[in-house]
Design a protein around this motif. Structure first.
Motif, PDB file in Angstrom:
ATOM      1  N   VAL A   1       1.357  13.758  11.174  1.00  0.00           N
ATOM      2  CA  VAL A   1       0.354  14.562  10.475  1.00  0.00           C
ATOM      3  C   VAL A   1       0.261  14.140   9.012  1.00  0.00           C
ATOM      4  CG1 VAL A   1      -0.220  16.895   9.681  1.00  0.00           C
ATOM      5  CG2 VAL A   1       0.570  16.517  12.031  1.00  0.00           C
ATOM      6  N   VAL A   2       1.398  13.947   8.363  1.00  0.00           N
ATOM      7  CA  VAL A   2       1.392  13.499   6.963  1.00  0.00           C
ATOM      8  C   VAL A   2       0.719  12.130   6.857  1.00  0.00           C
ATOM      9  CG1 VAL A   2       2.844  12.857   4.980  1.00  0.00           C
ATOM     10  CG2 VAL A   2       3.486  14.807   6.422  1.00  0.00           C
ATOM     11  N   GLU A   3       1.045  11.251   7.792  1.00  0.00           N
ATOM     12  CA  GLU A   3       0.461   9.910   7.815  1.00  0.00           C
ATOM     13  C   GLU A   3      -1.053   9.980   8.022  1.00  0.00           C
ATOM     14  OE1 GLU A   3       0.835   5.854  10.565  1.00  0.00           O
ATOM     15  OE2 GLU A   3       2.173   7.566  10.921  1.00  0.00           O
ATOM     16  N   ARG A   4      -1.489  10.816   8.967  1.00  0.00           N
ATOM     17  CA  ARG A   4      -2.916  10.949   9.259  1.00  0.00           C
ATOM     18  C   ARG A   4      -3.677  11.520   8.051  1.00  0.00           C
ATOM     19  NH1 ARG A   4      -3.544  15.232  13.448  1.00  0.00           N
ATOM     20  NH2 ARG A   4      -3.466  16.528  11.584  1.00  0.00           N
ATOM     21  N   ASP A   5      -3.094  12.551   7.425  1.00  0.00           N
ATOM     22  CA  ASP A   5      -3.756  13.144   6.256  1.00  0.00           C
ATOM     23  C   ASP A   5      -3.864  12.128   5.122  1.00  0.00           C
ATOM     24  OD1 ASP A   5      -3.925  15.468   7.658  1.00  0.00           O
ATOM     25  OD2 ASP A   5      -2.290  16.496   6.605  1.00  0.00           O
ATOM     26  N   GLY A   6      -2.855  11.275   5.000  1.00  0.00           N
ATOM     27  CA  GLY A   6      -2.872  10.263   3.945  1.00  0.00           C
ATOM     28  C   GLY A   6      -3.916   9.196   4.159  1.00  0.00           C
ATOM     29  N   SER A   7      -4.313   8.989   5.415  1.00  0.00           N
ATOM     30  CA  SER A   7      -5.300   7.943   5.717  1.00  0.00           C
ATOM     31  C   SER A   7      -6.715   8.355   5.318  1.00  0.00           C
ATOM     32  CB  SER A   7      -5.263   7.607   7.209  1.00  0.00           C
ATOM     33  OG  SER A   7      -5.742   8.692   7.984  1.00  0.00           O
ATOM     34  N   VAL A   8      -6.941   9.642   5.150  1.00  0.00           N
ATOM     35  CA  VAL A   8      -8.260  10.159   4.771  1.00  0.00           C
ATOM     36  C   VAL A   8      -8.367  10.167   3.244  1.00  0.00           C
ATOM     37  CG1 VAL A   8      -9.863  12.084   4.946  1.00  0.00           C
ATOM     38  CG2 VAL A   8      -8.284  11.597   6.848  1.00  0.00           C
ATOM     39  N   HIS A   9      -9.306   9.400   2.699  1.00  0.00           N
ATOM     40  CA  HIS A   9      -9.456   9.278   1.243  1.00  0.00           C
ATOM     41  C   HIS A   9      -8.100   8.949   0.599  1.00  0.00           C
ATOM     42  CE1 HIS A   9     -13.428  10.850   1.913  1.00  0.00           C
ATOM     43  NE2 HIS A   9     -12.962  12.012   2.342  1.00  0.00           N
ATOM     44  N   GLN A  10      -7.587   7.797   0.964  1.00  0.00           N
ATOM     45  CA  GLN A  10      -6.234   7.400   0.560  1.00  0.00           C
ATOM     46  C   GLN A  10      -6.073   7.385  -0.956  1.00  0.00           C
ATOM     47  OE1 GLN A  10      -4.354   3.278   1.295  1.00  0.00           O
ATOM     48  NE2 GLN A  10      -3.708   4.502   3.048  1.00  0.00           N
ATOM     49  N   ILE A  11      -4.937   7.905  -1.404  1.00  0.00           N
ATOM     50  CA  ILE A  11      -4.603   7.926  -2.830  1.00  0.00           C
ATOM     51  C   ILE A  11      -3.942   6.602  -3.194  1.00  0.00           C
ATOM     52  CG2 ILE A  11      -3.175   9.034  -4.601  1.00  0.00           C
ATOM     53  CD1 ILE A  11      -3.552  11.655  -3.116  1.00  0.00           C
ATOM     54  N   ASN A  12      -4.415   5.996  -4.265  1.00  0.00           N
ATOM     55  CA  ASN A  12      -3.856   4.714  -4.686  1.00  0.00           C
ATOM     56  C   ASN A  12      -2.413   4.882  -5.159  1.00  0.00           C
ATOM     57  OD1 ASN A  12      -6.229   3.293  -4.164  1.00  0.00           O
ATOM     58  ND2 ASN A  12      -7.059   3.729  -6.208  1.00  0.00           N
ATOM     59  N   ALA A  13      -1.627   3.844  -4.909  1.00  0.00           N
ATOM     60  CA  ALA A  13      -0.213   3.883  -5.276  1.00  0.00           C
ATOM     61  C   ALA A  13       0.001   3.434  -6.710  1.00  0.00           C
ATOM     62  CB  ALA A  13       0.587   2.976  -4.339  1.00  0.00           C
ATOM     63  N   GLU A  14       0.999   4.035  -7.346  1.00  0.00           N
ATOM     64  CA  GLU A  14       1.488   3.531  -8.624  1.00  0.00           C
ATOM     65  C   GLU A  14       2.774   2.768  -8.322  1.00  0.00           C
ATOM     66  OE1 GLU A  14       3.695   5.372 -12.475  1.00  0.00           O
ATOM     67  OE2 GLU A  14       1.716   6.246 -12.070  1.00  0.00           O
ATOM     68  N   ASN A  15       2.643   1.467  -8.146  1.00  0.00           N
ATOM     69  CA  ASN A  15       3.777   0.664  -7.687  1.00  0.00           C
ATOM     70  C   ASN A  15       4.951   0.721  -8.659  1.00  0.00           C
ATOM     71  OD1 ASN A  15       1.578  -1.948  -6.418  1.00  0.00           O
ATOM     72  ND2 ASN A  15       2.155  -0.015  -5.503  1.00  0.00           N
ATOM     73  N   ALA A  16       6.149   0.620  -8.087  1.00  0.00           N
ATOM     74  CA  ALA A  16       7.363   0.617  -8.905  1.00  0.00           C
ATOM     75  C   ALA A  16       7.479  -0.666  -9.710  1.00  0.00           C
ATOM     76  CB  ALA A  16       8.579   0.778  -7.997  1.00  0.00           C
ATOM     77  N   ARG A  17       8.238  -0.599 -10.780  1.00  0.00           N
ATOM     78  CA  ARG A  17       8.598  -1.760 -11.588  1.00  0.00           C
ATOM     79  C   ARG A  17      10.075  -2.078 -11.356  1.00  0.00           C
ATOM     80  NH1 ARG A  17       5.492   1.675 -14.350  1.00  0.00           N
ATOM     81  NH2 ARG A  17       7.311   2.697 -15.252  1.00  0.00           N
ATOM     82  N   PRO A  18      10.508  -3.284 -11.726  1.00  0.00           N
ATOM     83  CA  PRO A  18      11.882  -3.682 -11.421  1.00  0.00           C
ATOM     84  C   PRO A  18      12.963  -2.726 -11.915  1.00  0.00           C
ATOM     85  CG  PRO A  18      10.617  -5.595 -12.097  1.00  0.00           C
ATOM     86  CD  PRO A  18       9.721  -4.408 -12.298  1.00  0.00           C
ATOM     87  N   ASP A  19      12.766  -2.121 -13.087  1.00  0.00           N
ATOM     88  CA  ASP A  19      13.793  -1.240 -13.640  1.00  0.00           C
ATOM     89  C   ASP A  19      13.658   0.205 -13.195  1.00  0.00           C
ATOM     90  OD1 ASP A  19      15.275  -3.162 -15.054  1.00  0.00           O
ATOM     91  OD2 ASP A  19      13.838  -3.140 -16.711  1.00  0.00           O
TER      92      ASP A  19
END
Length: 657
Positions: A203-221
């Protein structure tokens, strides 16, 4: 060992390192003496590491599991790297829609499953922090971790979720449970009554697929994981590991592989995941596999069925811990002895021939590999190319056995959670045992004097001391414990491991002692229980053993779990009637015989007089993770064992007196 092998140097002192009284000079891997490797090509974070795997494997197999129908496991069902990439993004987006912000904490309280990996990868992509939990830590420790990290959401299986719900009155921050498997209405009602939201992974996965929120990718530190050490005593400490810390070890393995010093992982390889992902050893193993696009198949969740999973999966990579590898060794050797006659003679002849070859750097034999050792290789599916042992020391006999029986490269690694699992590792082509190899190329290592234990950098023939490590894989801190952090990481960035080591004549590290995991007997002799246990556990009648002593007693005692099959066979040969294994463990005559056997065995194996156990108690219940006597990597929890067997220990000493 061949003359060529004996001349190879595996590590070298750091050029221009100053002479500091009370310590040896730092050493680096001889293949990379001038710098420390930070990350592999095109991957500075664990999310970029995953993208590299996707580029390598594409539609190739990534995560595999077995469907269980009517208690029977079917063939492996696979999801590709590209399929998983989409699901990971959707799940991360779903978490964001639940209110997760970058650097938010997600608890992971479940065994190794595809959902575990996908959730972890979503954390890496969206810059969340993963905090693994495992019930073998104990209820008090789980409560401590959840409250210390102020955990609001946890991914669980239904059984673990129920455990958290039963603790909810002590977990004020916990608001949401995401369940990967089936749960009933009663579970939902219980959660609702406690004001806890319950969601299904899908359910969480399915809800995330609708109008997906862009990720703020991690940095090395950025922090990737807070890995709580189970330890053997006290409250667990949260080891804060950044993306850079973990990627440094991935980089080191990859760098050495490309130099021909390790197996080069590829999309042709298959890894079986059964060591706990909650432990950093398997976490780093998995990250290394993902970089190479390796297929990862999961066990069913029952170690008793592991061989069945292996037979179905036929892995090419087998990563394990000494206690499991010791059992393989013990069972094979016991089987050979039981057969006797021509079969035993042939095995011994083949083994000795290959042992001679091993001393010259060879692991293959054109005839014996086919005639004698093929059935042993088949036990691990018949395709294993590499075995890696880690998380605890392994004996030279077992290392030699693995190389001889499986005719493959066998590596031993040494590390701790605090240095992202791998500080040193033996290298391809080195078929000698008794060491853990040179430093990884992401760190440098030095030995610091421990005068109280008479270990110094001036010792002959080899310098000895506490192992200290500095480099890119060293952890940032213990979570919210600055004073304890300062005790372990000094002002120059050196992490003090608490282990005692020495450099051999080829610049490889040998682990010889532990600063704290020792005790004195009444006469003042220092005892290293691990060393003694590693000798006694090789006795054919011993399955597990806990050696105990303290400064108020003159001698050692032990709790022994006999090998059930071997004890029943011995009992039959010695007219003990039809007694059960449990009855035999309670029989004074059995105890007397085994004690006398172990005393003789200790003398034969050159234990000193004060290292030989003087009394034993037999128990038919094995030490295990479930009864809190073993850590997830199957190390003995001494403090818990001492408490559990308190009365038996008192009785053993009373009998001696």
């Amino acid at each position: 060992m061949s003359d060529l092998q004996s001349k190879i140097q595996y590590s070298i002192e750091v050029a221009d390192a100053p002479d500091i009284p009370g310590e040896g000079k730092p050493r680096r891997n001889v293949l990379c003496p001038d710098k420390l490797i930070i990350h592999p090509p095109n991957a500075t974070t664990l999310y970029e590491n995953f993208l590299h795997g996707v580029n390598e494997a594409g539609n190739g197999n990534f995560l595999g599991h077995r469907e269980i129908q009517d208690g029977v496991a079917g063939p492996y069902f696979w999801q590709s790297y590209i399929e998983v990439q989409k699901r990971v993004a959707n799940f991360g987006s779903g978490l964001s829609k639940l209110g997760f912000k970058p650097k938010g904490v997600l608890g992971l309280f479940l065994i190794n499953t595809p959902e575990y990996i996908m959730a972890q990868l979503a954390c890496h992509q969206y810059n969340f922090i993963a905090v693994p939990l495992y019930d073998t830590l104990g209820v008090d420790s789980i409560e401590y971790i959840i409250n210390q990290t102020e955990m609001k959401c946890c991914l669980v299986t239904a059984d673990k979720g129920r455990m958290l719900l039963n603790m909810k009155n002590k977990l004020p921050t916990l608001q949401t449970i995401i369940v990967i498997d089936h749960y009933d209405q009663e579970f939902t009602n219980l959660a609702s009554s406690l004001n806890v939201k319950v969601l299904n992974f899908i359910v969480v996965e399915r809800d995330g697929s609708v109008h997906q929120i862009n990720a703020e990718n991690a940095r090395p530190d950025d922090v990737a994981i807070i890995s709580y050490t189970s330890g053997t005593t006290g409250t667990p400490k949260g080891v804060v590991l950044t993306h850079k810390n973990i990627m440094a070890n991935v980089a080191s393995i990859r760098w050495l592989s490309e130099k021909g010093k390790c197996h080069l992982l590829s999309t042709e390889d298959v890894h079986i995941s059964y060591l706990p992902l909650a432990h950093v050893f398997e976490l780093v193993n998995t990250a290394t596999m993902i970089y190479g696009g390796v297929a990862i198949g999961f066990y069913q969740g029952d170690t008793m069925k592991l061989l069945d999973d292996i037979a179905e999966l036929k892995p090419t990579i087998f990563i394990s811990v000494p206690r499991l590898l010791n059992r393989v060794y013990d069972k094979v050797m016991a089987g050979v002895k039981a057969k006797g006659g021509v079969a035993q003679w042939m095995f011994t002849t083949a083994y000795n021939a290959k042992k001679n070859g091993l001393d010259k750097g060879n692991v293959d034999h054109w005839m014996w590999d086919r005639v004698v050792f093929a059935p042993i290789r088949a036990r691990l599916g018949g395709r294993v190319k590499v075995i890696l042992s880690g998380a605890a020391p392994i004996s030279t006999e077992v290392m030699d056995f693995l190389r001889i029986a499986f005719s493959i490269d066998v590596y031993e690694g040494y590390g701790q959670t605090e240095n992202a699992a791998c500080l040193t590792m033996s290298l391809l082509g080195d078929t000698s045992s008794g060491h853990v190899g040179p430093p990884q190329v992401c760190v440098e290592v030095k030995l610091v004097d421990v005068p109280d234990m008479n270990y110094t950098s001036n010792d002959k023939p080899y310098p000895r001391g506490e192992i200290c490590v500095r480099g890119h894989s060293v952890f940032r801190e213990y979570y919210k414990l600055p004073e304890i952090t300062a005790e372990v990481i000094d002002k120059e960035g050196w992490c003090h491991t608490g282990d005692i080591g020495c450099w051999d004549d080829q610049g490889r590290l040998v682990i010889i002692d532990r600063v704290k995991n020792i005790f004195k007997l009444a006469q003042g002799e220092y005892i290293v229980p691990d060393k003694i246990e590693n000798i006694y556990v090789k006795h054919e009648l011993v399955h597990q053993i806990f050696v105990h002593g303290d400064s108020l007693q003159p001698s050692l005692v032990a709790i022994v779990v006999p090998d059930e099959g071997m004890l029943l066979k011995w009992a039959k040969q010695n007219n003990f009637g039809k007694k059960s294994f449990q009855e035999l463990c309670g029989d004074p005559k059995v105890k007397k015989y085994l004690l006398q056997s172990l005393i003789k065995y200790g003398k034969i194996n050159n234990l000193k007089g004060f290292e030989i156990i003087k009394n034993i108690h037999l128990t038919y219940k094995p030490f295990s993770i479930s009864n809190n006597l073993l850590t997830p990597t199957l190390k003995l929890k001494r403090y818990q064992a001492k408490i559990k067997f308190h009365n038996e220990i008192i009785d053993m000493y009373a009998e001696i007196a």
